[in-house]
Structures are given as C-alpha cells and as structure tokens.
Write an enzyme that holds these catalytic residues in place. Sequence first.
Site, PDB file in Angstrom:
ATOM      1  N   ALA A  17      46.897  37.025  37.568  1.00 56.13           N
ATOM      2  CA  ALA A  17      47.639  38.165  37.000  1.00 56.13           C
ATOM      3  C   ALA A  17      47.649  39.397  37.901  1.00 56.13           C
ATOM      4  O   ALA A  17      48.467  40.297  37.716  1.00 56.13           O
ATOM      5  CB  ALA A  17      47.051  38.524  35.639  1.00 56.13           C
ATOM      6  N   ARG A  43      40.218  37.125  39.928  1.00 54.34           N
ATOM      7  CA  ARG A  43      39.121  36.440  40.619  1.00 54.34           C
ATOM      8  C   ARG A  43      37.790  37.141  40.458  1.00 54.34           C
ATOM      9  O   ARG A  43      36.755  36.559  40.755  1.00 54.34           O
ATOM     10  CB  ARG A  43      39.447  36.315  42.111  1.00 54.34           C
ATOM     11  CG  ARG A  43      40.752  35.609  42.328  1.00 54.34           C
ATOM     12  CD  ARG A  43      41.065  35.465  43.783  1.00 54.34           C
ATOM     13  NE  ARG A  43      40.347  34.349  44.333  1.00 54.34           N
ATOM     14  CZ  ARG A  43      40.594  33.819  45.514  1.00 54.34           C
ATOM     15  NH1 ARG A  43      41.536  34.336  46.266  1.00 54.34           N
ATOM     16  NH2 ARG A  43      39.927  32.794  45.940  1.00 54.34           N
ATOM     17  N   LYS A  55      53.004  23.919  48.239  1.00 60.34           N
ATOM     18  CA  LYS A  55      53.867  24.213  47.078  1.00 60.34           C
ATOM     19  C   LYS A  55      54.538  22.939  46.571  1.00 60.34           C
ATOM     20  O   LYS A  55      54.686  22.727  45.376  1.00 60.34           O
ATOM     21  CB  LYS A  55      54.913  25.279  47.438  1.00 60.34           C
ATOM     22  CG  LYS A  55      54.346  26.624  47.810  1.00 60.34           C
ATOM     23  CD  LYS A  55      53.377  27.191  46.773  1.00 60.34           C
ATOM     24  CE  LYS A  55      54.046  27.724  45.521  1.00 60.34           C
ATOM     25  NZ  LYS A  55      53.045  28.314  44.579  1.00 60.34           N
ATOM     26  N   LYS A  63      38.520  43.288  39.874  1.00 59.72           N
ATOM     27  CA  LYS A  63      39.982  43.172  39.901  1.00 59.72           C
ATOM     28  C   LYS A  63      40.547  43.174  38.484  1.00 59.72           C
ATOM     29  O   LYS A  63      41.622  43.723  38.227  1.00 59.72           O
ATOM     30  CB  LYS A  63      40.401  41.896  40.640  1.00 59.72           C
ATOM     31  CG  LYS A  63      40.196  41.996  42.147  1.00 59.72           C
ATOM     32  CD  LYS A  63      40.709  40.766  42.893  1.00 59.72           C
ATOM     33  CE  LYS A  63      40.508  40.937  44.385  1.00 59.72           C
ATOM     34  NZ  LYS A  63      41.009  39.832  45.187  1.00 59.72           N
ATOM     35  N   GLY A 120      48.373  39.390  41.050  1.00 52.65           N
ATOM     36  CA  GLY A 120      49.274  39.186  42.190  1.00 52.65           C
ATOM     37  C   GLY A 120      50.526  40.051  42.121  1.00 52.65           C
ATOM     38  O   GLY A 120      50.853  40.631  41.076  1.00 52.65           O
ATOM     39  N   PHE A 121      51.238  40.105  43.244  1.00 53.29           N
ATOM     40  CA  PHE A 121      52.472  40.912  43.357  1.00 53.29           C
ATOM     41  C   PHE A 121      53.495  40.516  42.287  1.00 53.29           C
ATOM     42  O   PHE A 121      53.966  41.353  41.501  1.00 53.29           O
ATOM     43  CB  PHE A 121      53.032  40.700  44.772  1.00 53.29           C
ATOM     44  CG  PHE A 121      54.437  41.155  44.994  1.00 53.29           C
ATOM     45  CD1 PHE A 121      54.815  42.468  44.765  1.00 53.29           C
ATOM     46  CD2 PHE A 121      55.409  40.258  45.455  1.00 53.29           C
ATOM     47  CE1 PHE A 121      56.119  42.890  44.989  1.00 53.29           C
ATOM     48  CE2 PHE A 121      56.712  40.666  45.692  1.00 53.29           C
ATOM     49  CZ  PHE A 121      57.076  41.993  45.446  1.00 53.29           C
ATOM     50  N   ILE A 122      53.834  39.238  42.223  1.00 53.20           N
ATOM     51  CA  ILE A 122      54.831  38.778  41.244  1.00 53.20           C
ATOM     52  C   ILE A 122      54.244  38.853  39.832  1.00 53.20           C
ATOM     53  O   ILE A 122      54.901  39.318  38.889  1.00 53.20           O
ATOM     54  CB  ILE A 122      55.281  37.334  41.570  1.00 53.20           C
ATOM     55  CG1 ILE A 122      56.033  37.290  42.912  1.00 53.20           C
ATOM     56  CG2 ILE A 122      56.163  36.775  40.445  1.00 53.20           C
ATOM     57  CD1 ILE A 122      56.364  35.878  43.421  1.00 53.20           C
TER      58      ILE A 122
HETATM   59  P1  NDP Z   1      49.947  37.337  45.816  1.00 50.71           P
HETATM   60  O1  NDP Z   1      49.089  36.985  46.968  1.00 50.71           O
HETATM   61  O2  NDP Z   1      50.149  38.766  45.503  1.00 50.71           O
HETATM   62  O3  NDP Z   1      49.436  36.602  44.500  1.00 50.71           O
HETATM   63  C1  NDP Z   1      48.711  35.400  44.536  1.00 50.71           C
HETATM   64  C2  NDP Z   1      47.761  35.378  43.349  1.00 50.71           C
HETATM   65  O4  NDP Z   1      47.016  34.146  43.349  1.00 50.71           O
HETATM   66  C3  NDP Z   1      46.723  36.509  43.429  1.00 50.71           C
HETATM   67  O5  NDP Z   1      46.393  36.944  42.138  1.00 50.71           O
HETATM   68  C4  NDP Z   1      45.523  35.797  44.072  1.00 50.71           C
HETATM   69  O6  NDP Z   1      44.300  36.431  43.787  1.00 50.71           O
HETATM   70  C5  NDP Z   1      45.622  34.441  43.380  1.00 50.71           C
HETATM   71  N1  NDP Z   1      44.915  33.409  44.122  1.00 50.71           N
HETATM   72  C6  NDP Z   1      45.181  32.962  45.371  1.00 50.71           C
HETATM   73  N2  NDP Z   1      44.285  32.023  45.731  1.00 50.71           N
HETATM   74  C7  NDP Z   1      43.442  31.878  44.686  1.00 50.71           C
HETATM   75  C8  NDP Z   1      42.280  31.071  44.451  1.00 50.71           C
HETATM   76  N3  NDP Z   1      41.830  30.195  45.360  1.00 50.71           N
HETATM   77  N4  NDP Z   1      41.641  31.193  43.263  1.00 50.71           N
HETATM   78  C9  NDP Z   1      42.075  32.081  42.317  1.00 50.71           C
HETATM   79  N5  NDP Z   1      43.167  32.860  42.489  1.00 50.71           N
HETATM   80  C10 NDP Z   1      43.826  32.769  43.657  1.00 50.71           C
HETATM   81  O7  NDP Z   1      51.346  36.644  46.110  1.00 50.71           O
HETATM   82  P2  NDP Z   1      52.697  36.532  45.265  1.00 50.71           P
HETATM   83  O8  NDP Z   1      52.653  37.328  44.038  1.00 50.71           O
HETATM   84  O9  NDP Z   1      53.788  36.712  46.220  1.00 50.71           O
HETATM   85  O10 NDP Z   1      52.650  34.962  44.887  1.00 50.71           O
HETATM   86  C11 NDP Z   1      52.511  34.489  43.552  1.00 50.71           C
HETATM   87  C12 NDP Z   1      53.047  33.074  43.485  1.00 50.71           C
HETATM   88  O11 NDP Z   1      54.418  33.083  43.865  1.00 50.71           O
HETATM   89  C13 NDP Z   1      52.353  32.063  44.397  1.00 50.71           C
HETATM   90  O12 NDP Z   1      52.249  30.843  43.688  1.00 50.71           O
HETATM   91  C14 NDP Z   1      53.326  31.932  45.562  1.00 50.71           C
HETATM   92  O13 NDP Z   1      53.212  30.680  46.210  1.00 50.71           O
HETATM   93  C15 NDP Z   1      54.650  32.075  44.836  1.00 50.71           C
HETATM   94  N6  NDP Z   1      55.776  32.471  45.687  1.00 50.71           N
HETATM   95  C16 NDP Z   1      55.801  33.691  46.321  1.00 50.71           C
HETATM   96  C17 NDP Z   1      56.874  34.043  47.123  1.00 50.71           C
HETATM   97  C18 NDP Z   1      56.949  35.363  47.839  1.00 50.71           C
HETATM   98  O14 NDP Z   1      57.846  35.547  48.668  1.00 50.71           O
HETATM   99  N7  NDP Z   1      56.089  36.318  47.555  1.00 50.71           N
HETATM  100  C19 NDP Z   1      58.008  33.125  47.319  1.00 50.71           C
HETATM  101  C20 NDP Z   1      57.888  31.883  46.584  1.00 50.71           C
HETATM  102  C21 NDP Z   1      56.815  31.580  45.807  1.00 50.71           C
HETATM  103  P3  NDP Z   1      43.688  37.497  44.872  1.00 50.71           P
HETATM  104  O15 NDP Z   1      44.760  38.482  45.149  1.00 50.71           O
HETATM  105  O16 NDP Z   1      42.504  38.053  44.170  1.00 50.71           O
HETATM  106  O17 NDP Z   1      43.347  36.668  46.073  1.00 50.71           O
END
Ligand code: NDP
Length: 341
Positions: A8, A32, A169, A36, A10-12
Amino acid sequence: MSVFVSGATGFIAQHIVSQLLDQNYKVIGSARSQAKADDLIAKFGNDANLTMVIVPDVAKLDAFHEAFKTHGKEIKYVLHTASPIHFDITDVEKELLVPAKNGTLGILESIKTYAADTVERVVVTSSFAAILDFTKVNDKSFTFNESLWNPDTWESCQVNPIAGYCGSKKIAEETAWKFLEENKNVVKFKLSTVNPVYVFGPQNFDSDIKKTLNTSCELINAAIKEGPDAKVAELGGQFIDVRDVARAHLYAFQKENTIGKRLLMSNGDFNTQDILNTLNADFPALKSKIPVGTPSAGVEGGQLGALVDNSATKKILGFEFVSFKQTVDDTAAQILKMHKI
Ligand code: NDP
C-alpha cells in the site's frame, strides 16, 4: 467489508488507497515495516477507514498468512500490487523472480486458507512487461494486445535486470491465472489483472518527492535534475497516468465486464525526447537548466515501433485517459514545487 491492498505504500498503490478512501471503502493495507505503515496512516490523516498490517517480505510463501488469519473474514476484495520494480540488482532470481512469483502465489494461498468464502474479487497488478516480446518491439507491422504473453522462462529472463523484471511479471501473472484454474472449486473469487505500460503522474502526497523517485517517474525526474548538458538516456515506450491506473484497479473489482480480463493500460507512444520537449515548452523556469536534446526526434502521437492496441481495454473501462502533456506537466509541477525550482 474491506479491500486489502498489498504494498500500500507504493507509488501506484497510494493512489489506489486514496481513491478507495474517497469512495468510503474500508482499506487494509500492507507495508514492509511499522514505520512505513505509521507514515502512510499519518499521510492519510489518520483516516478511520485505513488500517495497516505488516508484511516484511512477499518472497516468503506464508507472508500473508497472519494478515488473512486475522482479517480474512472482513476482506471482500484483494488488490495485489506489491512486487519489486527496480533494476539496480545483482541477482535476478532472488531479487525479482522469487518475490514476484511467491508474492502472488502466497497471497492467493492465504485467501484459500483463511478467506475462501469471503473474498469475491482479486485484482493482480501485472504489467505490459508480461506481454512485451523484445524480438517484436521494433517491428512496425506487429501489434501487441491483451491476449499476448512474452516468451520468457524462469531461466531465459535471467540475462539482465530488465529481462528479469519482464519475466517476473509474466511468471507472477501466469501463476495467478493457473492458481484460479486449479482452485476454482475451492475459492469464490473472480480474477482480473491490470497491465500498465510506463506509469507517470504525481505522487499522491507531495512529501513523497525525494531526490530519486520510483522507477518510472524517475525518467522525468532525471530529465529535470541532471543539468543542461546531461545525456538523457534514449528510451521509449508507452505511457499511462497513475490516476488512470488506480481507477482501473477499482473498476477491475467493481464491474462485471472486467472479470477474467487483462486491462492493458496505455495511452500512446513516447520517448525521452518527448519528455524534454514537454518540459521545455511548459516550464519557463527550466529554461537552460535542462537539456534541449533533438526536438524533432520526439514521437508523441506517432508510432515508435510495434503497435499497442488496447481498444478492448478502453471499451471495457469507458473513461478517457490522461494525456501525455498532462501527465508530464503534473509530475514535473510537483517536483518543481517541492524542490522550489
Ligand atoms: P513502487 O516501488 O512504488 O511499489 C512497489 C511496492 O511493492 C512497494 O510498496 C514495495 O515496498 C512493495 N514491495 C516490493 N518488493 C517487496 C517485497 N519483497 N516484499 C514486500 N513488499 C514489497 O512501484 P510502483 O507503484 O510503480 O509498482 C507497483 C506495481 O505496479 C508493481 O507490481 C509493478 O510491477 C507494477 N507496475 C508498475 C509500472 C510503473 O511504470 N511504475 C508499470 C507496470 C506495472 P517498499 O517500497 O517498502 O519496498
């Protein structure tokens, strides 16, 4: 009943959580770490509809068990966004493939174990990367659409981090469809995926503007911060705005016509020159602070290589996507505001 959003922070996902709270859903998000989680709760103004659970590493197959053991009976919808998206890595298998695959399998197993009767819809955030075949990408006579898959295998994608991400993916998304096929008599949920191309747009909160942004927005951030003489990496692809991607996640569990569908989120081709052209045209404050590049080398509105036809997705969703100019302008305006440029 609640919506569970993995990753939750993350950017998206922050945009997804924001839209869910605006529509009065109760949201259970995973982060995580406690720090956070607390930070996200504070950013959403201690909204009583937002609670957080801690899931330190989705690579562990039982990562979501505790959360679903505790909250499973309250959860009707699951949006699985958590997955690694970064390329500065040394071990593709450990840092990309395992967390992507196990995260997807693990959350579905937790639903099966603790919430098989309550979860009705699951949305997995996949990617255009699961569709993109690099051998076809420059072929202007080829068309990608929602029905295609990249040819990667667990082994073949380990040649470099970008191929590894595409493989991660594809394998994660395949895992979800296969799980549902094998468990359709045990679980109740219907599945949809959201497959975005490069996602741009503002961070949900200004305070998330850091020196380095999330992987996709960093393309715009890099163009702004690296100075007029920087050699901007020549990259191209398709773009979509984060607010449209978030909205598609909500439609994906709210509507019937999204069941069993892959929503390919794209609003056209761009390259890094188009980013420079837009920034130079729309932000006088950036004049002589960023590269000009070769303005005629932009492709916006034209065709970069193979076509991406997502007319089926557009028909299902039925809303207009944010333009390239708007998404770049909104991303850059927030960066400029926070860095006082
Ligand atoms: P972010 O890096 O902002 O978000 C990724 C999220 O996943 C974060 O909350 C991160 O936590 C969490 N995460 C990553 N690895 C783990 C792990 N091992 N255990 C627990 N949590 C984890 O990126 P986006 O918001 O851009 O991406 C979100 C989704 O969208 C992903 O599935 C990505 O593949 C997909 N996507 C994104 C695109 C883009 O252009 N941005 C395009 C297509 C798909 P933390 O930040 O604490 O590491």
